[in-house]
Design an enzyme around this catalytic site. Structure first.
Site, PDB file in Angstrom:
ATOM      1  N   ALA A 231      31.860 -25.946  -8.650  1.00  0.00           N
ATOM      2  CA  ALA A 231      32.893 -26.401  -9.362  1.00  0.00           C
ATOM      3  C   ALA A 231      33.734 -25.013  -9.787  1.00  0.00           C
ATOM      4  O   ALA A 231      34.942 -25.252  -9.839  1.00  0.00           O
ATOM      5  CB  ALA A 231      32.685 -27.161 -10.600  1.00  0.00           C
TER       6      ALA A 231
ATOM      7  N   LYS B 179      27.677 -29.822  -0.773  1.00  0.00           N
ATOM      8  CA  LYS B 179      28.956 -29.271  -0.369  1.00  0.00           C
ATOM      9  C   LYS B 179      29.237 -28.017   0.363  1.00  0.00           C
ATOM     10  O   LYS B 179      30.050 -27.786   0.996  1.00  0.00           O
ATOM     11  CB  LYS B 179      29.648 -29.009  -1.925  1.00  0.00           C
ATOM     12  CG  LYS B 179      30.011 -30.006  -2.606  1.00  0.00           C
ATOM     13  CD  LYS B 179      30.774 -29.907  -4.154  1.00  0.00           C
ATOM     14  CE  LYS B 179      30.643 -31.071  -4.977  1.00  0.00           C
ATOM     15  NZ  LYS B 179      31.296 -30.689  -6.276  1.00  0.00           N
TER      16      LYS B 179
ATOM     17  N   TYR C 242      32.381 -34.618 -17.682  1.00  0.00           N
ATOM     18  CA  TYR C 242      33.118 -35.699 -18.288  1.00  0.00           C
ATOM     19  C   TYR C 242      32.031 -36.764 -18.723  1.00  0.00           C
ATOM     20  O   TYR C 242      32.429 -37.915 -18.961  1.00  0.00           O
ATOM     21  CB  TYR C 242      33.956 -36.374 -16.912  1.00  0.00           C
ATOM     22  CG  TYR C 242      33.346 -36.956 -15.931  1.00  0.00           C
ATOM     23  CD1 TYR C 242      33.216 -36.020 -14.769  1.00  0.00           C
ATOM     24  CD2 TYR C 242      32.876 -38.117 -15.975  1.00  0.00           C
ATOM     25  CE1 TYR C 242      32.532 -36.496 -13.589  1.00  0.00           C
ATOM     26  CE2 TYR C 242      32.140 -38.410 -14.582  1.00  0.00           C
ATOM     27  CZ  TYR C 242      31.976 -37.508 -13.552  1.00  0.00           C
ATOM     28  OH  TYR C 242      31.157 -38.012 -12.267  1.00  0.00           O
TER      29      TYR C 242
ATOM     30  N   GLY D 111      30.944 -20.119 -15.599  1.00  0.00           N
ATOM     31  CA  GLY D 111      30.209 -20.715 -14.431  1.00  0.00           C
ATOM     32  C   GLY D 111      30.424 -19.975 -12.903  1.00  0.00           C
ATOM     33  O   GLY D 111      31.512 -19.431 -12.866  1.00  0.00           O
ATOM     34  N   ALA D 112      29.611 -20.355 -12.023  1.00  0.00           N
ATOM     35  CA  ALA D 112      29.909 -19.443 -10.596  1.00  0.00           C
ATOM     36  C   ALA D 112      29.414 -20.561  -9.442  1.00  0.00           C
ATOM     37  O   ALA D 112      29.321 -20.243  -8.277  1.00  0.00           O
ATOM     38  CB  ALA D 112      29.311 -18.146 -10.391  1.00  0.00           C
ATOM     39  N   GLY D 113      29.213 -21.766  -9.779  1.00  0.00           N
ATOM     40  CA  GLY D 113      28.731 -22.893  -8.797  1.00  0.00           C
ATOM     41  C   GLY D 113      29.915 -23.371  -8.096  1.00  0.00           C
ATOM     42  O   GLY D 113      31.225 -22.885  -8.160  1.00  0.00           O
TER      43      GLY D 113
ATOM     44  N   ASN E 249      34.268 -30.958  -0.455  1.00  0.00           N
ATOM     45  CA  ASN E 249      34.104 -32.112  -1.094  1.00  0.00           C
ATOM     46  C   ASN E 249      34.552 -33.423  -0.496  1.00  0.00           C
ATOM     47  O   ASN E 249      34.200 -34.330  -0.877  1.00  0.00           O
ATOM     48  CB  ASN E 249      34.527 -32.111  -2.677  1.00  0.00           C
ATOM     49  CG  ASN E 249      35.781 -32.429  -2.764  1.00  0.00           C
ATOM     50  OD1 ASN E 249      36.802 -31.953  -2.043  1.00  0.00           O
ATOM     51  ND2 ASN E 249      36.303 -33.178  -3.787  1.00  0.00           N
TER      52      ASN E 249
ATOM     53  N   THR F 140      28.839 -34.594  -2.610  1.00  0.00           N
ATOM     54  CA  THR F 140      28.635 -34.132  -3.767  1.00  0.00           C
ATOM     55  C   THR F 140      27.467 -33.402  -3.801  1.00  0.00           C
ATOM     56  O   THR F 140      26.809 -33.034  -2.657  1.00  0.00           O
ATOM     57  CB  THR F 140      28.539 -35.434  -4.837  1.00  0.00           C
ATOM     58  OG1 THR F 140      28.436 -34.750  -6.102  1.00  0.00           O
ATOM     59  CG2 THR F 140      27.685 -36.297  -4.452  1.00  0.00           C
TER      60      THR F 140
END
Ligand code: ATR
Length: 491
Positions: free
Chosen positions: A351, A280, A434, A347-349, A301, A276
């Site tokens: 995830a 990663k 979450y 987003g662009a990380g 991951n 994590t």
């Protein structure tokens, strides 16, 4: 292996109450006489229902005793006269204990709150030769490797030994104590009653890590990250192992340097890792092989050990697609629901990379929107999709919105990455966040008649994917979901 609960009350009443409460679950009780403002050793021993260790530690060794050295030692001699099962004394005071000790066994201990000394075997020999029935060595872990040296010491000990590392980096040595044959491991009665840094509670030891089930043959799995203290992955993987009767334990690895960690880990009984933030990407250079999706996404991951090879996988791309696919299929009754769907990924990380790859692989038309345009552009190039400036996210036509930014995550629960005025009925909104379970984005989307999918579904799906790669066994997803929900609810 025994679980030892220290009693650190400052009054006799509280000490007696705590001793009673601890005795219901612990195998052995440590009476920390040095914490008591005034003590009645005879009464404490008379009321015990478990074997006890009597300890009266001076301040220099991490205890609370402030009186004279003679007063300290005479209480320990008194414990021996009264027939306590064990007396714990530092190596420098061992010679001051009587040679004739009746039924009392002597735990001779050494504490180092600064480091884990280089030469543990010679320290062990010195303690053993001081007349120890049980050798106890507690040191401070400066890095995870210190734990491994303690494990080696335990494995080579020829007499009963308690050895572990203190501090956050030493937590794994407390959990894995039964695997390496420690005579006992400590657990605190409750939060706030720890007798040393890094001590977990009895509840954590028994219900999260299930230490009573750990055997020498138990395989080790874990999550490597920084930070990892609040990860709920140990809860869900350990309960899945228990449910399926798999001899394994899952622990948190607080890792700063992934290269060094993997080098040290190769000699250990570790069979799989969750990876994590922030490792990663960095971990990829350290592995023997990387599965093709993980390579394309540019993030690993999951690490799986096959014999001596460490192989990197990515279980997030499938995990971000499947819950959305399931939710749409349940509503429409159709299959192949993602084909040609317009998906806006915020987003662009890491995830976002996994989601972009996953939706793309299912035939969806993906557009990346990210606050930093350069990163959006780079991701769009890697996965061959479109990108638009962040400010245009409301204007890009979409059937599905995926929030893969951290916006809205606790404690910033009042934020949303996608203003409510852009939400319309029939839109599918999937939030990877979450925590909280219902983000502001999901709440507003529900209010406007969108189909919403919670990030918990992705979290469970990526964990289930890891579990299946490690064990080749179907993961108990419902149980994992219930466990995660229970944990998120209690916080
Ligand atoms: P992960 O690997 O979990 O995706 P990350 O690589 O740190 O984590 O990515 C976080 C994402 O959230 C990034 O896309 C980030 O945008 P930038 O690339 O511009 O940093 C996005 N993000 C974080 N805070 C944000 C905010 N306040 N507004 C918009 N986007 C934000």
């Amino acid at each position: 292996m025994m679980i030892c609960v220290p009693i650190v009350a400052t009054t006799m009443e509280q000490a007696l109450r705590d001793m009673r409460e601890a005795s219901a679950r612990a195998d052995i009780i440590e009476l920390r006489i040095d914490y008591l403002h005034s003590n009645d050793l005879g009464r404490l021993l008379a009321e015990r229902s478990r074997p006890v260790i009597v300890t009266n530690r001076r301040q220099e060794d991490g205890g609370k005793h402030t009186g004279t050295e003679e007063a300290r030692l005479s209480l320990l001699r008194e414990a021996i006269r009264l027939g306590a099962e064990y007396v714990d004394v530092e190596v420098h005071s061992a010679a001051k204990m009587p040679a004739e000790r009746g039924r009392t066994k002597l735990i001779v201990s050494h504490h180092d709150f600064n480091e884990t000394p280089k030469d543990l075997p010679s320290l062990w020999t010195r303690i053993s030769e001081a007349g120890a029935d049980v050798v106890k060595i507690a040191t401070h872990a400066r890095d995870l490797g210190d734990n491994l040296r303690v494990f080696d010491l335990l494995a080579s000990s020829t007499a009963p030994t308690v050895a572990f590392c203190m501090g956050e980096l030493g937590i794994i040595s407390r959990i894995l104590a039964p695997k390496y044959g420690s005579f006992y491991t400590f657990a605190s009665l409750r939060k706030g009653s720890e007798s040393a840094p890094g001590q977990l509670t009895l509840d954590e030891m028994e219900h999260i890590y299930r230490v009573r089930r750990i055997r020498p043959a138990s395989r080790i799995y874990g999550v490597m990250g920084d930070p990892v203290a609040h990860s709920i992955s140990p809860h869900i993987h350990n309960c899945a192992f228990e449910h399926l009767n798999i001899e394994a334990v899952y622990v948190p690895f607080m890792v700063e340097d992934p290269g060094r960690f993997l080098r040290e880990l190769r000699s250990q009984d570790v069979w799989g890792l969750s990876v994590t933030i922030p490792h990663k990407q960095a971990i990829m250079a350290e592995l023997d092989e990387i599965e093709s999706a993980a390579n394309l996404i540019g993030a690993v991951n999951t690490v799986v050990r096959r014999e001596d090879r460490l192989i990197g996988f990515n279980t997030e791309w499938r995990a971000s697609v499947e819950p959305v696919e399931r939710a749409i299929a349940a509503r429409t009754g159709r299959r192949e629901v993602l084909k040609d769907m317009r998906v806006s990924i915020l987003g662009a990380g890491g995830a976002a990379r996994a989601a972009a790859y996953g939706f793309g692989a299912h035939g969806a038309k993906v557009t990346i929107l990210n606050r930093t345009a350069e990163r959006a552009k780079a991701l769009a190039k890697d996965v061959r999709c479109k990108w638009h400036p962040w400010e245009e996210r409301g204007a890009v036509p979409a059937d599905i919105i995926v929030n893969a930014t951290s916006v809205g995550m606790s404690p910033h629960v009042d934020e949303t990455p996608y203003p409510a005025e852009y939400l319309r009925e029939g839109l599918v909104v999937f939030d990877i966040v979450y925590n909280p379970l219902q983000t502001r984005l999901l709440r507003e989307a529900e209010g406007r008649g969108c189909l919403t999918v919670s990030g918990l579904e992705m979290f469970i799906a990526q964990a289930a994917g890891q579990f299946e790669l490690w064990t080749q066994t179907k993961a108990p997803e419902d149980l994992m979901r219930r466990t995660a929900l229970a944990q998120l609810a209690t916080g």
